[in-house]
Design a protein around this motif. Structure first.
Motif, PDB file in Angstrom:
ATOM      1  N   LYS A   1       0.845  -1.196   0.000  1.00 24.25           N
ATOM      2  CA  LYS A   1       0.000   0.000   0.000  1.00 24.25           C
ATOM      3  C   LYS A   1       0.887   1.254   0.000  1.00 24.25           C
ATOM      4  N   ARG A   2       1.920   1.236   0.834  1.00 19.86           N
ATOM      5  CA  ARG A   2       2.857   2.365   0.874  1.00 19.86           C
ATOM      6  C   ARG A   2       3.520   2.536  -0.477  1.00 19.86           C
TER       7      ARG A   2
ATOM      8  N   THR B   1       0.857   3.990  -3.021  1.00 24.68           N
ATOM      9  CA  THR B   1       0.250   5.295  -2.749  1.00 24.68           C
ATOM     10  C   THR B   1       1.273   6.378  -2.421  1.00 24.68           C
ATOM     11  N   ILE B   2       2.455   6.003  -1.964  1.00 24.88           N
ATOM     12  CA  ILE B   2       3.441   7.013  -1.575  1.00 24.88           C
ATOM     13  C   ILE B   2       4.690   6.930  -2.450  1.00 24.88           C
TER      14      ILE B   2
ATOM     15  N   PRO C   1       4.183   7.229  -6.592  1.00 27.35           N
ATOM     16  CA  PRO C   1       3.899   8.617  -7.032  1.00 27.35           C
ATOM     17  C   PRO C   1       5.091   9.549  -6.843  1.00 27.35           C
ATOM     18  N   LEU C   2       5.828   9.368  -5.756  1.00 22.78           N
ATOM     19  CA  LEU C   2       6.968  10.253  -5.522  1.00 22.78           C
ATOM     20  C   LEU C   2       8.119   9.935  -6.480  1.00 22.78           C
TER      21      LEU C   2
ATOM     22  N   TYR D   1       4.502  17.147  -8.555  1.00 18.49           N
ATOM     23  CA  TYR D   1       3.383  16.741  -7.716  1.00 18.49           C
ATOM     24  C   TYR D   1       3.113  17.827  -6.720  1.00 18.49           C
TER      25      TYR D   1
END
Ligand SMILES: Nc1ncnc2c1ncn2[C@@H]1O[C@H](COP(=O)(O)OP(=O)(O)OP(=O)(O)O)[C@@H](O)[C@H]1O
Ligand SMILES: [Mg+2]
Lengths: 293, 347
Positions: A200-201, A204-205, A208-209, A293
């Protein structure tokens, strides 16, 4: 802050630039000019004189089913190489990022493939998969799979894709790892505390980064698949079976140097020139400005 | 709401032990401040509670349940980081909603809870912004909001105010305290700022070199420091320390006579308990080196005859005798703190 160098001698800057300009002129502008010029002619079979045909070569090209098929081959090949090399590199980078001890050794090992010249890489894979003497082919035979990329289109494509992607993994890995390490640890920790599992990390994190890195690599890998895989294809399949692995760049070579159809070959070069131009535009428009972003 | 207990909690990195056995019990709704100098293991302790560091030995219990081997997400905690650790690619709303989305809280309730937190923290105008479009103080609030919306059993703060300027720090300090009171959530707060510790804490844990030197209410820690370290760390300007022999022959020796602890090696006295006096009543005499007038208070540095410098704190209006002049200093005997050769307090 930018520092400006001031030259006292007016000629010195030009002298310093000259080698680069010379190289660019000799190896880029001149051949490119020649290609554009020649694409408008059809030489006679003996190469003694040429006949001006204007856009004839292009008209012929785009009505040639083999050329259009080569476009499709290139698309499949580039997409597969890019996906495979980036996917594998990202996976390795994520794993390496989790390891703190001994990560130096992993990194060094993972960088090696990049130092292998394309033709050599091709030969390595060829030896492993050669239907008669290849080790992997032998094992595949042993477990009942009849491997023969010399005859089977799909297998040939698979092999050149894997061999090409393998070389590029190192490069992608380095960028992905640097990208991962630029993400502050505490952001990931915050997500862990917020209840996100590892995957999940990641989705979602972390992912994208990483998007600026991913986009940059996407362009680089497409360019690689288009233009720098000649050696691999040449050594492993020679563009065959039939035309199954003849990507655009390989077709320029096959038609021009092997088939001696210089007019068509020149026209194909011009088409590739346009493709490079487009990719460059994409790179400047989006990559230079960064995906933000 | 939760109680937290540490029993003989230890942490080693490789062979080096950095937390040498901490024991304490934290009550429901308490705000505990862990204070100490840089590198003493405050963050390590907090991160062990969060589940971001493994526990080498000992136990951490939250509401009686041993959490040593639980993942952070299984501990029902929220943490505010020093650098805020906001998700840079998400809006303020999404930053706060992230944990709730993962917990599969219904959309409507997420919106409701974020709205409540945003109102409480005055973040309503910024919900659509990205963290980089916020000021430091606003980011700090978002980090707080992210912790609040989850309604966790425990709040953990790791120096949440140290990136703010002095004025904002005071303001946020008050806000954190008010919020914590209102929500009544058990909290652990790490700082190296002793003023922050004194003002926020229900109880303070003073750490030094991986050891909890003293655990108590701010006033208890101030009035009865357990060690010389605590005496020197809590209180500003710090406690003055002198060797106990210096009392012998001073005017003070007589006033506590036989009661003078014989085992004591060091005597500590707070600057605010010292005052200037005539030569007759002097405990110590020396030369006035420098006078710092800070407005509300005035600090006089006095070099004693053997070269040691002590600080005397005076009320703002009062000025110390200035110049080359010799000054005499005294204090009430019951304001002296005695410490033994092991640096521990002797009563
Ligand atoms: N990953 C690590 N590996 C080895 N030693 C570590 C590691 N993390 C922290 N330490 C050591 O543990 C000790 C305590 O570190 P910690 O971060 O808890 O200090 P701190 O009290 O939070 O200090 P500060 O006020 O500077 O944040 C330090 O001496 C540090 O060097
Ligand atoms: Mg710390």
């Amino acid at each position: 802050m930018q520092k400006r160098v001031v030259f006292n001698n007016r000629l010195l800057p030009y002298a310093l630039l000259a080698p680069q300009i010379l190289v660019t002129a000799v190896f880029f502008f001149w051949p490119a000019g020649q290609a554009i010029y020649q694409s408008a002619f059809i030489p006679d079979p003996f190469g003694l004189k040429s006949q001006f045909v204007g856009f004839g070569n292009f008209e012929f090209l785009f009505s040639d089913p083999y050329y259009l098929a080569s476009f499709q081959t290139t698309a499949v090949f580039s997409a597969a190489v890019t996906l495979l090399s980036m996917g594998a590199a990202l996976w390795l980078a994520v794993m390496a990022d989790r390891i703190i001890k001994g990560s130096g050794a992993y990194r060094t090992l993972l960088i090696w493939p990049y130092a292998v010249a394309p033709a050599i890489a091709g030969v390595l894979w060829l030896f492993m998969f050669n239907p008669n003497v290849g080790l992997v082919a032998w094992y595949l035979n042993a477990i009942g799979y009849d491997w023969n990329h010399v005859l089977n289109d799909g297998e040939a494509m698979g092999l050149v894709v894997v061999a090409s992607a393998w070389r590029q993994i190192s490069y992608n890995f380095l960028f992905f790892l640097a990208g991962l390490q630029a993400i502050p640890r505490s952001v990931i920790e915050a997500a862990a505390i917020d209840g996100a599992s590892f995957w999940k990390r990641f989705w979602t994190i972390v992912f994208p980064l990483l998007s600026p890195t991913t986009f940059f690599l996407l362009v680089v890998n497409i360019v690689y698949a288009f233009f720098e895989t000649f050696g691999v294809i040449h050594t492993i399949t020679g563009g065959g079976p039939q035309q199954a692995t003849t990507i655009l760049v390989y077709k320029v070579y096959a038609d021009g140097f092997v088939g001696q159809d210089l007019g068509s070959s020149a026209a194909q070069s011009v088409v590739l020139l346009v493709v490079v131009g487009l990719l460059t535009v994409v790179q400047f428009r989006y990559v230079e400005r960064k995906v933000h972003y | 709401m939760a109680q937290i207990a540490f029993s003989n909690l230890r942490k080693s990195y490789g062979k080096t032990e950095v937390i040498h056995g901490v024991d304490t019990h934290i009550n429901d709704g308490e705000l505990i401040v862990i204070v100490g100098p840089s590198g003493c293991g405050k963050s390590t302790l907090l991160r062990m509670v969060a589940g971001l560091e493994t526990v080498t030995s000992g136990e951490i219990r939250i509401d009686g349940r041993v959490v040593n081997d639980l993942e952070p997400r299984e501990r029902d905690i929220a943490m505010v980081f020093q650098n805020y650790a906001l998700y840079p690619h998400m809006s303020v709303f999404d930053n706060m909603a992230y944990g709730l989305k993962i917990a599969k809280v219904p959309q409507a309730e997420i919106r409701e809870r974020v709205a409540v937190a945003a109102k409480m923290l005055e973040l309503e105008p910024f919900l659509e912004r990205k963290p980089r479009q916020l000021s430091g103080g606003q980011r700090q609030r978002v980090a707080m909001g992210r912790a609040i919306v989850r309604k966790p059993a425990v709040f953990l703060f790791d120096e949440p105010l140290s990136n703010l300027d002095a004025k904002l720090r005071v303001q946020m300090r008050v806000e954190i305290k008010t919020l914590q009171r209102r929500l009544g959530v058990t909290s652990l707060y790490v700082t190296h700022d002793q003023v922050e510790a004194m003002t926020l804490a229900d109880r303070i844990i003073v750490m030094n070199g991986g050891v909890a030197e003293q655990i108590g209410t701010p006033l208890a820690v101030y009035e009865k420091p357990a060690t010389t370290f605590v005496g020197g760390f809590i209180g500003s300007p710090p406690m003055n320390f002198l060797s106990v022999e210096r009392l012998q022959g001073s005017g003070l020796a007589a006033s506590f006579g036989e009661a003078a602890p014989t085992l004591a090696k060091t005597v500590g006295v707070r600057p605010e308990h010292l005052s200037f006096c005539g030569e007759g009543q002097a405990a110590w005499s020396g030369e006035l080196v420098i006078v710092e007038a800070l407005g509300a208070e005035t600090l006089a540095h006095v070099r004693l005859d053997d070269g040691e410098v002590i600080i005397v704190r005076l009320d703002g209006g009062r000025t110390a005798p200035v110049g080359e002049s010799r000054v005499h200093v005294t204090c009430e005997a019951d304001k002296l703190h005695f410490f033994g050769t092991d640096e521990k307090r002797i009563d």
